[in-house]
Enzyme design. Structure first.
Site, PDB file in Angstrom:
ATOM      1  N   ASP A  59     -12.028   7.055   4.306  1.00 61.49           N
ATOM      2  CA  ASP A  59     -10.808   6.967   5.100  1.00 61.49           C
ATOM      3  C   ASP A  59     -10.332   5.658   5.054  1.00 61.49           C
ATOM      4  O   ASP A  59      -9.405   5.207   5.744  1.00 61.49           O
ATOM      5  CB  ASP A  59     -10.909   7.728   6.480  1.00 61.49           C
ATOM      6  CG  ASP A  59      -9.497   7.915   7.007  1.00 61.49           C
ATOM      7  OD1 ASP A  59      -8.297   8.001   6.192  1.00 61.49           O
ATOM      8  OD2 ASP A  59      -9.294   7.737   8.410  1.00 61.49           O
ATOM      9  N   LYS A 119       0.777  -1.180  -0.096  1.00 60.40           N
ATOM     10  CA  LYS A 119      -0.009  -0.231  -0.042  1.00 60.40           C
ATOM     11  C   LYS A 119       0.931   1.372  -0.011  1.00 60.40           C
ATOM     12  O   LYS A 119       1.899   1.381   0.810  1.00 60.40           O
ATOM     13  CB  LYS A 119      -0.766  -0.095   1.189  1.00 60.40           C
ATOM     14  CG  LYS A 119      -1.600   1.312   1.297  1.00 60.40           C
ATOM     15  CD  LYS A 119      -2.455   1.336   2.801  1.00 60.40           C
ATOM     16  CE  LYS A 119      -2.903   2.482   3.171  1.00 60.40           C
ATOM     17  NZ  LYS A 119      -3.383   2.635   4.573  1.00 60.40           N
ATOM     18  N   ARG A 139      -7.466  -0.500   1.465  1.00 61.05           N
ATOM     19  CA  ARG A 139      -7.958  -1.692   0.996  1.00 61.05           C
ATOM     20  C   ARG A 139      -8.655  -1.409  -0.394  1.00 61.05           C
ATOM     21  O   ARG A 139      -8.587  -2.383  -1.327  1.00 61.05           O
ATOM     22  CB  ARG A 139      -8.967  -2.213   2.229  1.00 61.05           C
ATOM     23  CG  ARG A 139     -10.349  -1.199   2.133  1.00 61.05           C
ATOM     24  CD  ARG A 139     -11.076  -1.645   3.286  1.00 61.05           C
ATOM     25  NE  ARG A 139     -10.364  -1.258   4.620  1.00 61.05           N
ATOM     26  CZ  ARG A 139     -10.855  -1.469   5.804  1.00 61.05           C
ATOM     27  NH1 ARG A 139     -11.943  -2.114   5.888  1.00 61.05           N
ATOM     28  NH2 ARG A 139     -10.301  -1.178   6.826  1.00 61.05           N
ATOM     29  N   ASP A 157       1.742   6.529   5.670  1.00 62.40           N
ATOM     30  CA  ASP A 157       0.900   5.562   5.158  1.00 62.40           C
ATOM     31  C   ASP A 157       1.442   4.902   3.801  1.00 62.40           C
ATOM     32  O   ASP A 157       0.444   4.085   3.245  1.00 62.40           O
ATOM     33  CB  ASP A 157      -0.176   6.452   4.908  1.00 62.40           C
ATOM     34  CG  ASP A 157      -1.749   5.225   5.271  1.00 62.40           C
ATOM     35  OD1 ASP A 157      -1.475   4.512   5.668  1.00 62.40           O
ATOM     36  OD2 ASP A 157      -2.875   5.846   4.788  1.00 62.40           O
ATOM     37  N   ASP A 167      -2.210  10.546   3.558  1.00 63.53           N
ATOM     38  CA  ASP A 167      -3.626  10.298   3.925  1.00 63.53           C
ATOM     39  C   ASP A 167      -4.202  11.422   4.658  1.00 63.53           C
ATOM     40  O   ASP A 167      -4.071  11.229   5.879  1.00 63.53           O
ATOM     41  CB  ASP A 167      -3.788   9.000   4.380  1.00 63.53           C
ATOM     42  CG  ASP A 167      -5.262   8.442   4.563  1.00 63.53           C
ATOM     43  OD1 ASP A 167      -5.990   8.855   3.874  1.00 63.53           O
ATOM     44  OD2 ASP A 167      -5.259   7.281   5.516  1.00 63.53           O
ATOM     45  N   LYS A 218      -9.908  13.152   8.429  1.00 62.50           N
ATOM     46  CA  LYS A 218      -9.252  12.842   9.823  1.00 62.50           C
ATOM     47  C   LYS A 218      -9.263  14.226  10.523  1.00 62.50           C
ATOM     48  O   LYS A 218      -8.934  15.258  10.147  1.00 62.50           O
ATOM     49  CB  LYS A 218      -7.703  12.247   9.413  1.00 62.50           C
ATOM     50  CG  LYS A 218      -7.622  10.989   8.829  1.00 62.50           C
ATOM     51  CD  LYS A 218      -6.267  10.689   8.696  1.00 62.50           C
ATOM     52  CE  LYS A 218      -6.183   9.224   7.863  1.00 62.50           C
ATOM     53  NZ  LYS A 218      -6.323   8.210   8.788  1.00 62.50           N
ATOM     54  N   GLU A 271      -9.425   4.063   2.573  1.00 63.76           N
ATOM     55  CA  GLU A 271      -8.909   3.864   1.295  1.00 63.76           C
ATOM     56  C   GLU A 271      -7.866   2.888   0.961  1.00 63.76           C
ATOM     57  O   GLU A 271      -7.649   2.326  -0.227  1.00 63.76           O
ATOM     58  CB  GLU A 271      -8.433   5.275   0.687  1.00 63.76           C
ATOM     59  CG  GLU A 271      -6.950   5.563   1.314  1.00 63.76           C
ATOM     60  CD  GLU A 271      -6.615   5.605   2.596  1.00 63.76           C
ATOM     61  OE1 GLU A 271      -5.518   5.210   2.939  1.00 63.76           O
ATOM     62  OE2 GLU A 271      -7.702   5.920   3.432  1.00 63.76           O
TER      63      GLU A 271
END
Length: 726
Positions: free
Chosen positions: A335, A253, A339, A276, A258, A265, A337
């Site tokens: 949020d 990933k 996956r 991230d 993010d 967030k 995202e």
């Protein structure tokens, strides 16, 4: 960091001595130290705890300089990871003391000496790490050179130390990428770092937005819609110089920042979100080390790179995205995202047909709730792959803990308007549900998901890493690769090669045996230190096809399979002959049931597999060719018989050593393997053959395989006695 190898201590640089606790006493580990020196060190405040360092001067030493006593903690608890911490402690002390060099006298008497040496060398580099690219004033120079005195470990010790340096430098490379500010590692910029890894067997393909649109990677494109910077999908591919024993694909990933998207967030939650993309950094770092380690494993790396921003065209809660494999995703929280982009990355990886797929991601905060900050969460649909990864993590001094892929929890991600939704029930098994979501896109082969959200970042820092990126899991995955990439279907199990010294290997011999198929393996096995015993239908002298006599040690019916560590079945065993001698089949069947390596030469593999003897087992497979007629070697894979259909005929006995070397290598690994390609329906219909044992006696059908070693058993005239020359 420079590693230098010396034969003796010299004056000027401090020398490192390891000290542990035995009750309330300090005792030396490795080179002995005078007891009065240790007593005095304790009186002066040295605790001996793991990671503690005490500076002393050995009056009786010829060094006339400082000695570093490095604590290992309680003697009974000392393990290789303790030495990793010790290496980091030495590096930290040198940084504080501005000492540029140290000497490390190493003795093989240290418990698990080679693993401890590797861990110490890693720890020195990991403990020296600082990220100061954006500082105008750099820290004073610290440790730069370590002089190792390896004694009897010699060249083997040198190899271990240099491999450890390669691994540790890969870890630090991942730390550099993660610690880098997010605006300086936007997707295209991060992909440029990946492209620098190309060469020495590594190729890098970067797929930009136009290609992703043509491919149909709409999940990744959807997450990217709120960003001003386009997404990329990076595919790295390492091909070993020699034939690969297995293949694995690591999927990472890579959310370079993010914000949470429209499901924004809070400010505090964004402060560390440059990390991230840690999964992608881990994947990239593997390809920095693989060409140097020269592992016999084909490795793919796939990383989906994007920002998750709340721009004017950002994807919204309620949107439905179609992934690369055609499955649809209802977005209920932007949020979640990670996956979503991994759905495309895993779909792409599934097309590569690797023996195993392993994805790594900072996926869920729930992982920290479940396991704390020390463990990564591991989920897999394949027990052997899960076992291999946990063993690799333990070897590397990192921690994973398995979580169940509870099938009933799939209901949590069932959508009313799409195939799946990207979140589950609030507060329920968040990490497991994330893994179950990814499973829907991982294909049919062995797959594992590692959620590293809890271990990828440490705001307080540790002995092995300053505050910030930890570089977690690079060591684990490289250790997994060094073990052959185990747990993936046909892939070799994650096992260090066992020594054949003292191992009992049975060679099954028929009365009219093929001379070279028996004697050459026997000689090579004996060179490796194995005890070779010939088993036949009765204990007497047999005579080979070319006149070479052989005395059978035991009748196969009179011995138990449990007494042997491996068995080789030469190709002289014809189908009708094997059927008459059930004891031979029973012996091989028992070896397979015990999980012992089985090597089948020539058409013996075909016969054994077709008889169902090696069901659910995998054996080495090679074939001989005579007069363009295939005496087919075979293996049982996924309950199908695999047989070679060669395109090239070879009649050279010089190919035999390559085969025997391969089979011995398989025996050392504790298993054996053969290729297993995917065939189209048309290819199946064209190349399938009935079982060689007749209708109903074997599983059938027979499936062709290419790229298998071919050889012919007829030796050149005049060379029969000189078998060692082959």
């Amino acid at each position: 960091m420079n590693f230098v190898f010396d034969s003796r201590l010299s004056a000027g640089s401090p020398a490192v001595f390891f000290v542990s606790l035995d009750g309330d006493r300090l005792v030396s580990q490795g080179p002995s130290l005078p007891s009065e020196t240790l007593i005095r060190a304790k009186e002066d405040g040295f605790s001996g705890k793991a990671g503690s360092v005490f500076v002393s001067r050995l009056q009786s030493s010829p060094l006339h300089g400082r000695a570093l006593f490095v604590g290992l903690g309680t003697r009974a608890d000392v393990d290789p990871h303790t030495f990793r911490l010790a290496g980091a402690a030495v590096a930290r002390w040198c940084g504080d003391a501005r000492a540029s060099t140290v000497q490390v006298p190493w003795v093989s008497g240290i418990k698990d000496s080679l693993r401890a040496l590797r861990a110490f060398a890693e720890g020195v580099i990991l403990g020296s790490y600082q990220y100061e690219e954006y500082k105008s004033k750099k820290s004073p120079a610290g440790l730069s050179t370590v002089h190792f005195l390896l004694g009897e470990l010699g060249n083997k010790g040198k190899e271990i130390v240099m491999a450890a340096r390669t691994v540790a430098e890969a870890v630090n490379f991942s730390r550099d990428l993660i610690n880098r500010p997010p605006s300086d590692k936007r997707p295209l910029l991060l992909a440029a770092w990946a492209k620098k890894l190309a060469g020495r067997g590594v190729s890098v393909k970067v797929m930009g937005k136009p290609q992703l649109e043509r491919m149909g990677a709409r999940a990744l494109l959807g997450v990217n819609r709120g960003s001003a910077h386009p997404p990329v999908l990076v595919h790295l591919h390492y091909r070993p110089k020699k034939k690969a024993v297995s293949s694995v694909c690591f999927v990472g990933k890579g959310v370079t920042f993010d914000s949470g998207g429209l499901s924004l967030k809070p400010a505090d939650g964004m402060m560390t979100m440059k990390y991230d993309m840690a999964g992608a950094a881990v994947v990239f770092s593997l390809f920095k080390a693989l060409p140097i380690l020269q592992l016999p494993l084909e490795v793919h790396g796939v990383a989906a790179l994007t920002e998750n921003m709340p721009g004017p065209d950002a994807y919204k809660p309620g949107d439905v995205l179609r992934a690369l494999n055609g499955k649809t995703i209802e977005v209920l929280n932007t949020d979640a995202e990670g996956r979503v982009i991994l759905a495309d990355a895993l779909s792409y990886a599934a097309r590569l047909n690797c023996d195993a797929v392993i994805d790594v991601a900072t996926l869920t905060g729930a992982a920290s709730v479940a396991l704390g900050k020390s463990y990564a969460a591991l989920m897999s649909d394949h027990p052997d792959l899960e076992k291999a990864l946990r063993k690799a993590a333990d070897e590397a001094g990192e921690k994973m803990w398995p979580l169940p892929l509870e099938k009933t929890y799939v209901e949590h991600i069932q959508s009313k308007v799409a195939d799946f939704k990207n979140i589950g029930n609030p507060g329920e098994a968040g990490t497991i549900v994330g893994g179950l979501f990814l499973k829907q896109f991982a294909g049919e082969g062995p797959w594992a998901h590692v959620d590293m959200a809890s271990v990828g970042w440490n705001g307080q820092g540790s002995l092995l890493a300053p505050p910030g990126a930890t570089g977690a899991l690079v060591r684990t995955f490289l250790t997994y690769c060094q073990g052959g990439g185990g747990g993936g279907g046909r892939a070799l199990g994650w096992e260090e090669k066992m020594s054949l010294s003292g191992k009992k290997v049975a060679i099954l011999v028929e009365r009219d045996y093929q001379d070279l198929e028996v004697w050459y393996p026997a000689l090579r096995l004996r060179e490796e230190g194995a005890e070779v015993l010939f088993l036949g239908t009765d204990a007497k002298e047999y005579k080979g096809k070319f006149g070479y006599p052989l005395t059978v040690h035991h009748a196969v019916a009179d011995v138990k399979a449990e007494l042997f560590d491996a068995v080789i079945v030469p190709g002289g065993w014809a189908p009708d002959f094997l059927r008459r001698y059930k004891a031979v089949l029973d012996f091989v069947r028992a070896m397979a049931r015990l999980g012992r390596p089985v090597g089948a030469i020539c058409h013996a593999g075909w016969v054994l597999a077709s008889a169902g003897v090696l069901k659910d087992k995998t054996v080495t497979c090679f074939s001989a060719i005579k007069d363009d007629v295939v005496n087919a070697g075979a293996c049982w894979v996924d309950q199908e018989v695999v047989v070679d259909m060669p395109l090239i005929t070879a009649r050279k006995p010089d190919d035999l050593p390559a085969f025997v070397a391969a089979i011995i290598d398989q025996l050392k690994k504790g298993t054996a393997q053969a290729p297993h390609p995917t065939l189209s329906r048309e290819e199946r219909e064209k190349h399938c053959f009935p079982s060689p044992l007749g209708e109903g006696l074997g599983p059938g059908p027979i499936r062709p395989v290419a790229n298998v070693c071919h050889w012919h058993t007829q030796p050149p005239k005049g060379r029969m006695r000189d078998l060692s020359s082959y």
